[in-house]
Each structure stands twice: as C-alpha cells, then as structure tokens.
Design a protein around this motif. Sequence first.
Motif, PDB file in Angstrom:
ATOM      1  N   TYR A 155      37.874 -34.602  29.104  1.00  0.00           N
ATOM      2  CA  TYR A 155      36.974 -34.319  30.221  1.00  0.00           C
ATOM      3  C   TYR A 155      36.021 -33.170  29.892  1.00  0.00           C
ATOM      4  CZ  TYR A 155      40.342 -37.132  32.855  1.00  0.00           C
ATOM      5  OH  TYR A 155      41.151 -38.143  33.290  1.00  0.00           O
ATOM      6  N   ASP A 205      48.861 -32.449  30.693  1.00  0.00           N
ATOM      7  CA  ASP A 205      47.732 -31.630  30.272  1.00  0.00           C
ATOM      8  C   ASP A 205      48.155 -30.968  28.967  1.00  0.00           C
ATOM      9  OD1 ASP A 205      45.953 -29.480  29.807  1.00  0.00           O
ATOM     10  OD2 ASP A 205      45.504 -29.315  31.947  1.00  0.00           O
ATOM     11  N   ARG A 234      44.021 -34.806  28.781  1.00  0.00           N
ATOM     12  CA  ARG A 234      45.297 -35.278  29.311  1.00  0.00           C
ATOM     13  C   ARG A 234      45.795 -36.446  28.457  1.00  0.00           C
ATOM     14  NH1 ARG A 234      46.668 -32.735  34.122  1.00  0.00           N
ATOM     15  NH2 ARG A 234      48.519 -34.089  34.180  1.00  0.00           N
ATOM     16  N   SER A 243      39.268 -30.189  29.774  1.00  0.00           N
ATOM     17  CA  SER A 243      40.686 -30.514  29.670  1.00  0.00           C
ATOM     18  C   SER A 243      40.909 -31.845  28.963  1.00  0.00           C
ATOM     19  CB  SER A 243      41.325 -30.544  31.060  1.00  0.00           C
ATOM     20  OG  SER A 243      40.754 -31.575  31.843  1.00  0.00           O
ATOM     21  N   ASP A 258      47.042 -28.666  27.224  1.00  0.00           N
ATOM     22  CA  ASP A 258      46.898 -27.213  27.147  1.00  0.00           C
ATOM     23  C   ASP A 258      47.933 -26.483  27.998  1.00  0.00           C
ATOM     24  OD1 ASP A 258      44.635 -27.213  25.411  1.00  0.00           O
ATOM     25  OD2 ASP A 258      43.382 -27.765  27.119  1.00  0.00           O
ATOM     26  N   ARG A 259      48.735 -27.243  28.757  1.00  0.00           N
ATOM     27  CA  ARG A 259      49.727 -26.621  29.647  1.00  0.00           C
ATOM     28  C   ARG A 259      51.100 -27.265  29.455  1.00  0.00           C
ATOM     29  NH1 ARG A 259      47.909 -27.051  35.509  1.00  0.00           N
ATOM     30  NH2 ARG A 259      46.856 -28.968  34.876  1.00  0.00           N
ATOM     31  N   ARG A 312      45.277 -29.872  20.578  1.00  0.00           N
ATOM     32  CA  ARG A 312      43.848 -29.890  20.886  1.00  0.00           C
ATOM     33  C   ARG A 312      42.956 -30.030  19.651  1.00  0.00           C
ATOM     34  NH1 ARG A 312      39.684 -28.803  24.491  1.00  0.00           N
ATOM     35  NH2 ARG A 312      41.095 -28.853  26.263  1.00  0.00           N
ATOM     36  N   ALA A 367      50.427 -30.023  35.663  1.00  0.00           N
ATOM     37  CA  ALA A 367      50.556 -30.136  34.207  1.00  0.00           C
ATOM     38  C   ALA A 367      51.316 -31.387  33.805  1.00  0.00           C
ATOM     39  CB  ALA A 367      51.248 -28.890  33.648  1.00  0.00           C
ATOM     40  N   GLU A 384      38.607 -28.602  36.753  1.00  0.00           N
ATOM     41  CA  GLU A 384      39.464 -28.551  35.572  1.00  0.00           C
ATOM     42  C   GLU A 384      40.784 -27.864  35.900  1.00  0.00           C
ATOM     43  OE1 GLU A 384      39.109 -27.181  30.882  1.00  0.00           O
ATOM     44  OE2 GLU A 384      37.741 -26.399  32.384  1.00  0.00           O
ATOM     45  N   ASN A 385      41.880 -28.457  35.398  1.00  0.00           N
ATOM     46  CA  ASN A 385      43.233 -27.935  35.570  1.00  0.00           C
ATOM     47  C   ASN A 385      43.726 -27.996  37.012  1.00  0.00           C
ATOM     48  OD1 ASN A 385      43.393 -27.392  32.833  1.00  0.00           O
ATOM     49  ND2 ASN A 385      42.873 -25.231  33.043  1.00  0.00           N
TER      50      ASN A 385
END
Length: 272
Positions: free
Chosen positions: A122, A43, A101, A99, A45-46, A81, A13, A8-9
């Motif tokens: 994911y 991503d 995307r 995550s 979250d980023r 999210r 990004a 993950e991650n």
Amino acid sequence: MASSKSPENSAPALQLYLGQTRHSRFVPFEQSFAYKLFLIDLDIDRLQDAGRICRLFSFEKPNLFSFRRRDHGQREDVDLRPWAEAKFAEANVDLQGGSIRLITFPRHVFYKFSPISLWFGYQPDGSLSGIIYEVNNTFGQTHSYVAAASDNLMRHSAQKNLYVSPFFDVSGAYKFTIRPPGQHLNLVVDNFEDEKRIHMANIRAVREAASDGAFLRAAAARPLSTHGVTLGIHWEALKLWLKGAGYRSKPAPHPKAATRAAPVAGAPHKVL
C-alpha cells in the motif's frame, strides 16, 4: 465490501480469513475437490505485535499456531520488508514506505505449507499499489509473480514458471483474478495452455478478528487448512495417477525467483 483504503496501520497487526478453496482440473478429464481453510493476515512491520494478540499464536516461537519469517521471502530469519520491496520494484511499484500485509496459511505446531501467499503493498495514503503472488509446491520450491495493483477488481497474467504438480507441465500461463482484500477475500487462479483453461483454483473467505476462540474454532472446523492441505494434495494426486494422468518429472528450477505479471482485460469470473 469494505474499502481497502484506510489510514496506514489502522488495521490490527493480525486478522483471520475463514472460507473455502476449490480446485478443478478440466483436461484430459474433469476432477474437482474443495475444502475449508483459514488464513492469517499480517502486517509485516508489526509481527511482534501480531504475536501478542492471542495466546495460541506466536511470532518466531513454537505454539499451536505461529508465523516464522523463514517460511517466506528469502527464507531467512530477517526483516521481510527489503525482500518484498525488491520484488515490488520488479513491477515498478514504489510503496514509499507504505504498509505491506501478508495473507498466508499459518504454521501449525511444527508444520508449514502454503500453496499460495498473497502480499499486498500500500501507499502511505492506504491505496493498494502492488501485489505478490508467492506460489509454493510440495517439493520445497517457490516462485513469485509480481504485479502493480489498484483498488479495483484486478486480472493479471504471467508465464507459469514453477513446477506445481507432477501431472502438469511447466508451461502455459497463469491468470490471477482478485479483489483488494477487505471484509471478503476473493481470488481465482486459472492455468491456461494454448488459450484453453486446464486448471482452476480459487479462495473465497470472510475476515474475522483474531482471538484464541477463533483459532480453536478454525482448527476444529477446518483441519485441512494446515497439515491436511498437503495430505489432500497428495491424495488427489494419487487419484489422478490411478485415472491415468501422465507423470512429469521435476525440471530444473527457473533461473529467476520472480516473474512480472501484466494486467489483462476481460470479464471477471462470476465467483467474484
């Protein structure tokens, strides 16, 4: 093709996909067009990190290219999210914090239109668990088709519930054929009416690292991927009208914002 399973991650990004899309109409007459495109892969979250990778790309700020949260999801400047997780839950998909995307068209200067955006959810171990096909029309309307997903070639079917073109009824079904994104992105969207394929759209693209040079090259080589995509849609619509295609008025929007898509069996398209 690179596997979609990864820590993950671990992916940047922000990434790019460069390729081509083709649209083909089959009834009552045949008409096809194709153009080059480029997409951004984020991503969610980023997003702050994504906005710091290139000088020509920003998050929530004007730039040559940018991304704004209000262009997606619930159309507000809020975290994406919760909306995505709620939509995944409609397909009984629980990401357990994994995550998410988003692959979409970037905002170009002050303009944004993305005929389709793809959300990939994911598990924490990196396995693909869900997908949201977020479909938009040029009239400012949107509808999402949500499905459970896997790390294999997938085919999903759902009732068509969005007015996409004035030359097609809001009826029949979509069939989505897609591979998990990796080094390549491959998607086919078929529109069926009474088991007869009436329209097809696809995307075939290759992943590239995000950089200022890549954005400049993409903008120069793929001008129809941003502002031009809307112009292209209206130009093709004009040609359909001149050929005698029947016009359908825009109906009231579907009462629900999302439709669950079901897995279907069948041989994959040769383009995949």
